[in-house]
Design a protein around this motif. Structure first.
Motif, PDB file in Angstrom:
ATOM      1  N   TRP A 139       0.838  -1.201   0.000  1.00  0.00           N
ATOM      2  CA  TRP A 139       0.000   0.000   0.000  1.00  0.00           C
ATOM      3  C   TRP A 139       0.873   1.252   0.000  1.00  0.00           C
ATOM      4  O   TRP A 139       0.625   2.205  -0.738  1.00  0.00           O
ATOM      5  CB  TRP A 139      -0.923   0.001   1.214  1.00  0.00           C
ATOM      6  CG  TRP A 139      -1.626   1.300   1.408  1.00  0.00           C
ATOM      7  CD1 TRP A 139      -2.741   1.742   0.760  1.00  0.00           C
ATOM      8  CD2 TRP A 139      -1.222   2.360   2.284  1.00  0.00           C
ATOM      9  NE1 TRP A 139      -3.056   3.003   1.187  1.00  0.00           N
ATOM     10  CE2 TRP A 139      -2.143   3.400   2.125  1.00  0.00           C
ATOM     11  CE3 TRP A 139      -0.179   2.507   3.180  1.00  0.00           C
ATOM     12  CZ2 TRP A 139      -2.054   4.586   2.839  1.00  0.00           C
ATOM     13  CZ3 TRP A 139      -0.092   3.687   3.897  1.00  0.00           C
ATOM     14  CH2 TRP A 139      -1.023   4.707   3.715  1.00  0.00           C
ATOM     15  N   LEU A 140       1.919   1.243   0.816  1.00  0.00           N
ATOM     16  CA  LEU A 140       2.828   2.382   0.892  1.00  0.00           C
ATOM     17  C   LEU A 140       3.536   2.602  -0.441  1.00  0.00           C
ATOM     18  O   LEU A 140       3.691   3.741  -0.897  1.00  0.00           O
ATOM     19  CB  LEU A 140       3.846   2.161   2.010  1.00  0.00           C
ATOM     20  CG  LEU A 140       4.725   3.328   2.388  1.00  0.00           C
ATOM     21  CD1 LEU A 140       3.873   4.453   2.973  1.00  0.00           C
ATOM     22  CD2 LEU A 140       5.757   2.882   3.401  1.00  0.00           C
ATOM     23  N   LEU A 141       3.940   1.513  -1.085  1.00  0.00           N
ATOM     24  CA  LEU A 141       4.605   1.615  -2.380  1.00  0.00           C
ATOM     25  C   LEU A 141       3.688   2.253  -3.413  1.00  0.00           C
ATOM     26  O   LEU A 141       4.085   3.164  -4.130  1.00  0.00           O
ATOM     27  CB  LEU A 141       5.044   0.231  -2.857  1.00  0.00           C
ATOM     28  CG  LEU A 141       5.531   0.135  -4.300  1.00  0.00           C
ATOM     29  CD1 LEU A 141       6.879   0.817  -4.436  1.00  0.00           C
ATOM     30  CD2 LEU A 141       5.610  -1.303  -4.735  1.00  0.00           C
ATOM     31  N   PHE A 142       2.443   1.799  -3.502  1.00  0.00           N
ATOM     32  CA  PHE A 142       1.534   2.336  -4.504  1.00  0.00           C
ATOM     33  C   PHE A 142       1.118   3.767  -4.189  1.00  0.00           C
ATOM     34  O   PHE A 142       0.871   4.556  -5.086  1.00  0.00           O
ATOM     35  CB  PHE A 142       0.299   1.451  -4.641  1.00  0.00           C
ATOM     36  CG  PHE A 142       0.615   0.107  -5.226  1.00  0.00           C
ATOM     37  CD1 PHE A 142       1.465  -0.016  -6.298  1.00  0.00           C
ATOM     38  CD2 PHE A 142       0.066  -1.038  -4.696  1.00  0.00           C
ATOM     39  CE1 PHE A 142       1.761  -1.254  -6.847  1.00  0.00           C
ATOM     40  CE2 PHE A 142       0.349  -2.281  -5.225  1.00  0.00           C
ATOM     41  CZ  PHE A 142       1.194  -2.384  -6.315  1.00  0.00           C
ATOM     42  N   THR A 143       1.052   4.106  -2.919  1.00  0.00           N
ATOM     43  CA  THR A 143       0.695   5.467  -2.544  1.00  0.00           C
ATOM     44  C   THR A 143       1.827   6.441  -2.852  1.00  0.00           C
ATOM     45  O   THR A 143       1.592   7.555  -3.312  1.00  0.00           O
ATOM     46  CB  THR A 143       0.348   5.528  -1.043  1.00  0.00           C
ATOM     47  OG1 THR A 143      -0.711   4.612  -0.782  1.00  0.00           O
ATOM     48  CG2 THR A 143      -0.084   6.911  -0.635  1.00  0.00           C
ATOM     49  N   LEU A 144       3.050   6.036  -2.594  1.00  0.00           N
ATOM     50  CA  LEU A 144       4.191   6.935  -2.764  1.00  0.00           C
ATOM     51  C   LEU A 144       4.902   6.796  -4.099  1.00  0.00           C
ATOM     52  O   LEU A 144       5.935   7.428  -4.313  1.00  0.00           O
ATOM     53  CB  LEU A 144       5.187   6.701  -1.621  1.00  0.00           C
ATOM     54  CG  LEU A 144       4.649   6.975  -0.221  1.00  0.00           C
ATOM     55  CD1 LEU A 144       5.706   6.661   0.819  1.00  0.00           C
ATOM     56  CD2 LEU A 144       4.167   8.404  -0.088  1.00  0.00           C
ATOM     57  N   ALA A 145       4.370   5.998  -5.009  1.00  0.00           N
ATOM     58  CA  ALA A 145       5.034   5.791  -6.305  1.00  0.00           C
ATOM     59  C   ALA A 145       5.122   7.086  -7.110  1.00  0.00           C
ATOM     60  O   ALA A 145       6.059   7.270  -7.886  1.00  0.00           O
ATOM     61  CB  ALA A 145       4.304   4.724  -7.108  1.00  0.00           C
ATOM     62  N   VAL A 146       4.183   7.985  -6.918  1.00  0.00           N
ATOM     63  CA  VAL A 146       4.185   9.250  -7.642  1.00  0.00           C
ATOM     64  C   VAL A 146       5.407  10.088  -7.277  1.00  0.00           C
ATOM     65  O   VAL A 146       5.930  10.825  -8.095  1.00  0.00           O
ATOM     66  CB  VAL A 146       2.898  10.037  -7.317  1.00  0.00           C
ATOM     67  CG1 VAL A 146       2.903  11.400  -7.953  1.00  0.00           C
ATOM     68  CG2 VAL A 146       1.692   9.252  -7.763  1.00  0.00           C
ATOM     69  N   PHE A 147       5.866   9.941  -6.054  1.00  0.00           N
ATOM     70  CA  PHE A 147       6.935  10.788  -5.556  1.00  0.00           C
ATOM     71  C   PHE A 147       8.322  10.165  -5.729  1.00  0.00           C
ATOM     72  O   PHE A 147       9.279  10.622  -5.089  1.00  0.00           O
ATOM     73  CB  PHE A 147       6.693  11.110  -4.086  1.00  0.00           C
ATOM     74  CG  PHE A 147       5.353  11.725  -3.838  1.00  0.00           C
ATOM     75  CD1 PHE A 147       5.074  12.998  -4.293  1.00  0.00           C
ATOM     76  CD2 PHE A 147       4.367  11.022  -3.176  1.00  0.00           C
ATOM     77  CE1 PHE A 147       3.837  13.569  -4.077  1.00  0.00           C
ATOM     78  CE2 PHE A 147       3.131  11.582  -2.956  1.00  0.00           C
ATOM     79  CZ  PHE A 147       2.860  12.867  -3.405  1.00  0.00           C
ATOM     80  N   ALA A 148       8.468   9.153  -6.576  1.00  0.00           N
ATOM     81  CA  ALA A 148       9.764   8.504  -6.758  1.00  0.00           C
ATOM     82  C   ALA A 148      10.777   9.454  -7.398  1.00  0.00           C
ATOM     83  O   ALA A 148      11.910   9.549  -6.928  1.00  0.00           O
ATOM     84  CB  ALA A 148       9.615   7.233  -7.595  1.00  0.00           C
TER      85      ALA A 148
ATOM     86  N   ILE B   7       4.931  -3.406 -12.943  1.00  0.00           N
ATOM     87  CA  ILE B   7       3.824  -2.998 -13.806  1.00  0.00           C
ATOM     88  C   ILE B   7       2.710  -2.359 -12.982  1.00  0.00           C
ATOM     89  O   ILE B   7       2.159  -1.316 -13.351  1.00  0.00           O
ATOM     90  CB  ILE B   7       3.309  -4.197 -14.621  1.00  0.00           C
ATOM     91  CG1 ILE B   7       4.360  -4.629 -15.640  1.00  0.00           C
ATOM     92  CG2 ILE B   7       1.997  -3.865 -15.322  1.00  0.00           C
ATOM     93  CD1 ILE B   7       4.070  -5.960 -16.299  1.00  0.00           C
ATOM     94  N   ALA B   8       2.398  -2.954 -11.842  1.00  0.00           N
ATOM     95  CA  ALA B   8       1.350  -2.402 -10.983  1.00  0.00           C
ATOM     96  C   ALA B   8       1.749  -1.031 -10.440  1.00  0.00           C
ATOM     97  O   ALA B   8       0.920  -0.111 -10.396  1.00  0.00           O
ATOM     98  CB  ALA B   8       1.056  -3.370  -9.835  1.00  0.00           C
ATOM     99  N   ALA B   9       3.000  -0.873 -10.037  1.00  0.00           N
ATOM    100  CA  ALA B   9       3.461   0.430  -9.549  1.00  0.00           C
ATOM    101  C   ALA B   9       3.434   1.467 -10.662  1.00  0.00           C
ATOM    102  O   ALA B   9       3.095   2.634 -10.427  1.00  0.00           O
ATOM    103  CB  ALA B   9       4.854   0.316  -8.962  1.00  0.00           C
ATOM    104  N   SER B  10       3.772   1.059 -11.888  1.00  0.00           N
ATOM    105  CA  SER B  10       3.727   1.974 -13.026  1.00  0.00           C
ATOM    106  C   SER B  10       2.309   2.447 -13.304  1.00  0.00           C
ATOM    107  O   SER B  10       2.074   3.635 -13.527  1.00  0.00           O
ATOM    108  CB  SER B  10       4.273   1.301 -14.279  1.00  0.00           C
ATOM    109  OG  SER B  10       5.591   0.911 -14.089  1.00  0.00           O
ATOM    110  N   ILE B  11       1.383   1.516 -13.279  1.00  0.00           N
ATOM    111  CA  ILE B  11      -0.010   1.874 -13.526  1.00  0.00           C
ATOM    112  C   ILE B  11      -0.529   2.784 -12.425  1.00  0.00           C
ATOM    113  O   ILE B  11      -1.212   3.782 -12.693  1.00  0.00           O
ATOM    114  CB  ILE B  11      -0.868   0.604 -13.664  1.00  0.00           C
ATOM    115  CG1 ILE B  11      -0.499  -0.134 -14.953  1.00  0.00           C
ATOM    116  CG2 ILE B  11      -2.356   0.943 -13.652  1.00  0.00           C
ATOM    117  CD1 ILE B  11      -1.113  -1.508 -15.075  1.00  0.00           C
ATOM    118  N   ALA B  12      -0.203   2.475 -11.177  1.00  0.00           N
ATOM    119  CA  ALA B  12      -0.646   3.312 -10.058  1.00  0.00           C
ATOM    120  C   ALA B  12      -0.063   4.719 -10.165  1.00  0.00           C
ATOM    121  O   ALA B  12      -0.774   5.711  -9.961  1.00  0.00           O
ATOM    122  CB  ALA B  12      -0.240   2.671  -8.736  1.00  0.00           C
ATOM    123  N   ALA B  13       1.214   4.823 -10.503  1.00  0.00           N
ATOM    124  CA  ALA B  13       1.831   6.149 -10.648  1.00  0.00           C
ATOM    125  C   ALA B  13       1.234   6.902 -11.824  1.00  0.00           C
ATOM    126  O   ALA B  13       0.972   8.106 -11.736  1.00  0.00           O
ATOM    127  CB  ALA B  13       3.335   6.007 -10.821  1.00  0.00           C
TER     128      ALA B  13
END
Length: 140
Positions: free
Chosen positions: A18-27, A120-126
Motif C-alpha cells: 500500500w505504501l509503495l503504490f501510494t508513494l510511487a508518484v513521488f519517486a 507494472i502495478a506500480a507503473s499503472i498506479a503512478a
C-alpha cells in the motif's frame, strides 16, 4: 504464536505494498531530492543544509512537473513528462516487490515474475495518480 506470526507478516507485506503504490508518484522527486541532498552534504553544506537543499529540490521537482503538466499544450510533451515521472516509479516498484519476493519465495524465476508484476502495478498506479492530479487541458 504460530497463527499470529504469519498474519503479522501478511499484514506487514500488505502495508508495504500500500505504501509503495501510494508513494510511487513521488519517486522522481525523492530521487532528485536525495541526490541533491547528498551532493550538498559532500560540498560542505552540513546536515541541516543538505536536508534543506534536498527538500527544496524535491519540492521544486514535483511542483515544476505539475505546472508543466497543467500548462503544456502538446500531448506528446505531456506524455513525455508523465513517462519521466513513471519511470522511477517502475524501478522502485520492481526493487520493492523483488525485495518482498526474496523473503516470501525461494525460486528465483517466481521472484522475478512477481517483481515484474509489481513493477507494472506500480507503473499503472503512478500513471493514474499523476494524470489524475493535473487539471484538464484546454478545450479545442
Amino acid at each position: 504464536m504460530i497463527i499470529v506470526g504469519p498474519l503479522l507478516v501478511i499484514t506487514g507485506i500488505g502495508f508495504l505494498c500500500w505504501l509503495l503504490f501510494t508513494l510511487a508518484v513521488f519517486a522522481l522527486p525523492f530521487f532528485v531530492g536525495l541526490t541533491t541532498g547528498i551532493w550538498a552534504f559532500h560540498t560542505g553544506a552540513g546536515v541541516l543544509g543538505c536536508i534543506a537543499v534536498g527538500l527544496g529540490a524535491a519540492g521544486a521537482t514535483f511542483g515544476i512537473g505539475q505546472l508543466a503538466l497543467a500548462y503544456v499544450p502538446w500531448t506528446w510533451l505531456r506524455m513525455l513528462i508523465v513517462v519521466l515521472y513513471v519511470a522511477p516509479a517502475t524501478v522502485a516498484g520492481y526493487s520493492a516487490t523483488h525485495g518482498i519476493a526474496l523473503i516470501a519465495m525461494p525460486a528465483p524465476i517466481w521472484q522475478t515474475i512477481f517483481a515484474v508484476v509489481g513493477a507494472i502495478a506500480a507503473s499503472i498506479a503512478a500513471f493514474v495518480r499523476i494524470t489524475g492530479k493535473t487539471a484538464p487541458g484546454p478545450a479545442g
